[in-house]
Design a protein around this motif. Structure first.
Motif, PDB file in Angstrom:
ATOM      1  N   ALA A 143       1.096  29.917  58.747  1.00  0.00           N
ATOM      2  CA  ALA A 143       0.102  28.907  59.132  1.00  0.00           C
ATOM      3  C   ALA A 143      -1.232  29.565  59.502  1.00  0.00           C
ATOM      4  O   ALA A 143      -2.295  29.057  59.149  1.00  0.00           O
ATOM      5  N   LEU A 144      -1.190  30.690  60.200  1.00  0.00           N
ATOM      6  CA  LEU A 144      -2.416  31.406  60.542  1.00  0.00           C
ATOM      7  C   LEU A 144      -3.139  31.884  59.287  1.00  0.00           C
ATOM      8  O   LEU A 144      -4.360  31.746  59.169  1.00  0.00           O
ATOM      9  N   MET A 145      -2.374  32.423  58.333  1.00  0.00           N
ATOM     10  CA  MET A 145      -2.994  32.919  57.097  1.00  0.00           C
ATOM     11  C   MET A 145      -3.522  31.765  56.244  1.00  0.00           C
ATOM     12  O   MET A 145      -4.592  31.884  55.640  1.00  0.00           O
ATOM     13  N   ASP A 146      -2.801  30.647  56.205  1.00  0.00           N
ATOM     14  CA  ASP A 146      -3.275  29.474  55.459  1.00  0.00           C
ATOM     15  C   ASP A 146      -4.573  28.944  56.068  1.00  0.00           C
ATOM     16  O   ASP A 146      -5.510  28.599  55.352  1.00  0.00           O
ATOM     17  N   GLU A 147      -4.623  28.904  57.383  1.00  0.00           N
ATOM     18  CA  GLU A 147      -5.828  28.446  58.078  1.00  0.00           C
ATOM     19  C   GLU A 147      -7.008  29.375  57.785  1.00  0.00           C
ATOM     20  O   GLU A 147      -8.136  28.923  57.548  1.00  0.00           O
ATOM     21  N   ALA A 148      -6.750  30.679  57.778  1.00  0.00           N
ATOM     22  CA  ALA A 148      -7.808  31.648  57.478  1.00  0.00           C
ATOM     23  C   ALA A 148      -8.308  31.474  56.043  1.00  0.00           C
ATOM     24  O   ALA A 148      -9.513  31.567  55.786  1.00  0.00           O
ATOM     25  N   GLU A 149      -7.400  31.209  55.115  1.00  0.00           N
ATOM     26  CA  GLU A 149      -7.797  30.998  53.720  1.00  0.00           C
ATOM     27  C   GLU A 149      -8.621  29.719  53.581  1.00  0.00           C
ATOM     28  O   GLU A 149      -9.621  29.698  52.865  1.00  0.00           O
ATOM     29  N   GLN A 150      -8.221  28.667  54.263  1.00  0.00           N
ATOM     30  CA  GLN A 150      -8.983  27.416  54.216  1.00  0.00           C
ATOM     31  C   GLN A 150     -10.389  27.624  54.789  1.00  0.00           C
ATOM     32  O   GLN A 150     -11.368  27.105  54.256  1.00  0.00           O
ATOM     33  N   ARG A 151     -10.488  28.374  55.858  1.00  0.00           N
ATOM     34  CA  ARG A 151     -11.786  28.658  56.460  1.00  0.00           C
ATOM     35  C   ARG A 151     -12.655  29.478  55.506  1.00  0.00           C
ATOM     36  O   ARG A 151     -13.842  29.222  55.355  1.00  0.00           O
ATOM     37  N   ARG A 152     -12.033  30.476  54.829  1.00  0.00           N
ATOM     38  CA  ARG A 152     -12.776  31.297  53.870  1.00  0.00           C
ATOM     39  C   ARG A 152     -13.319  30.442  52.730  1.00  0.00           C
ATOM     40  O   ARG A 152     -14.486  30.555  52.347  1.00  0.00           O
ATOM     41  N   ILE A 153     -12.491  29.542  52.203  1.00  0.00           N
ATOM     42  CA  ILE A 153     -12.907  28.665  51.108  1.00  0.00           C
ATOM     43  C   ILE A 153     -14.047  27.745  51.567  1.00  0.00           C
ATOM     44  O   ILE A 153     -15.034  27.564  50.856  1.00  0.00           O
ATOM     45  N   ALA A 154     -13.931  27.193  52.762  1.00  0.00           N
ATOM     46  CA  ALA A 154     -14.975  26.303  53.286  1.00  0.00           C
ATOM     47  C   ALA A 154     -16.296  27.060  53.453  1.00  0.00           C
ATOM     48  O   ALA A 154     -17.370  26.539  53.130  1.00  0.00           O
TER      49      ALA A 154
END
Length: 185
Positions: A143-154
């Protein structure tokens, strides 16, 4: 607890300060989903585990075994020689989160660390380490890595939009004017 893993870089590089590579939850806090985070410099367990165990052995007791998910580790050795002993290495593809490293010690038990990819930016790695070491944290490693990826994409999308805005004139684009230089009525 915050710990820096030291390594011996090339001679000309020895005076450079190294970024933080390991962060652990404070001692004595209630158990959380993660006990901290590790940001290795490579995906080579044979090269990375000795530095990690050198820091953790005095804190947690001798690390005897680690497990990983092979998704992000190209080669998984069965054993890794570390300072004065050997650490067994196992892997579980379906049963273990690919972003987590499990460490085992005969003396104290098991610890779960978020593994931050080596190519992660320092700012993102620092944020992930802080979140993983939070004793009140409720997110899993995935979940932490998914959140970081979503933030990077945004962030990339925002930069892209700003770039398009600027390339099309952005805030400096002039409005149509009449012959006197005034906006049409």
């Amino acid at each position: 607890m915050t710990t820096t893993i030291r390594y011996l870089p090339a001679f000309e590089d020895r005076t450079a300060s190294l970024p933080l590579r390991l962060m652990l939850a404070p001692v004595g806090t209630a158990p959380a989903l993660l006990d901290g985070a590790w940001w290795p410099r490579s995906r080579d367990l044979t090269a990375e585990l000795p530095a990690l165990t050198a820091v953790l052995d005095p804190l947690w007791g001798r690390i005897t075994h680690v497990t990983v998910n092979p998704t992000f580790w190209p080669t998984i050795p069965r054993k890794v020689p570390v300072d004065g002993h050997v650490v067994g290495v196992g892997w579980f593809k379906a049963e273990q989160d690919p972003h987590k490293l499990l460490l085992f010690s005969y003396n104290v038990g098991r610890w779960d660390l978020l593994v931050i990819p080596p190519e992660t930016s320092p700012a993102t790695a620092a944020r992930l380490m802080t979140e993983a070491a939070d004793p009140l944290g409720i997110l899993t490693a995935r979940a932490l890595m998914d959140e970081a990826e979503q933030r990077r994409i945004a962030e990339e999308m925002e930069l892209s939009l700003v770039s398009v805005w600027d390339s099309e004139g952005g805030h400096e684009a002039s409005l149509p004017t009449d012959s006197r230089g005034l906006p049409p009525a």
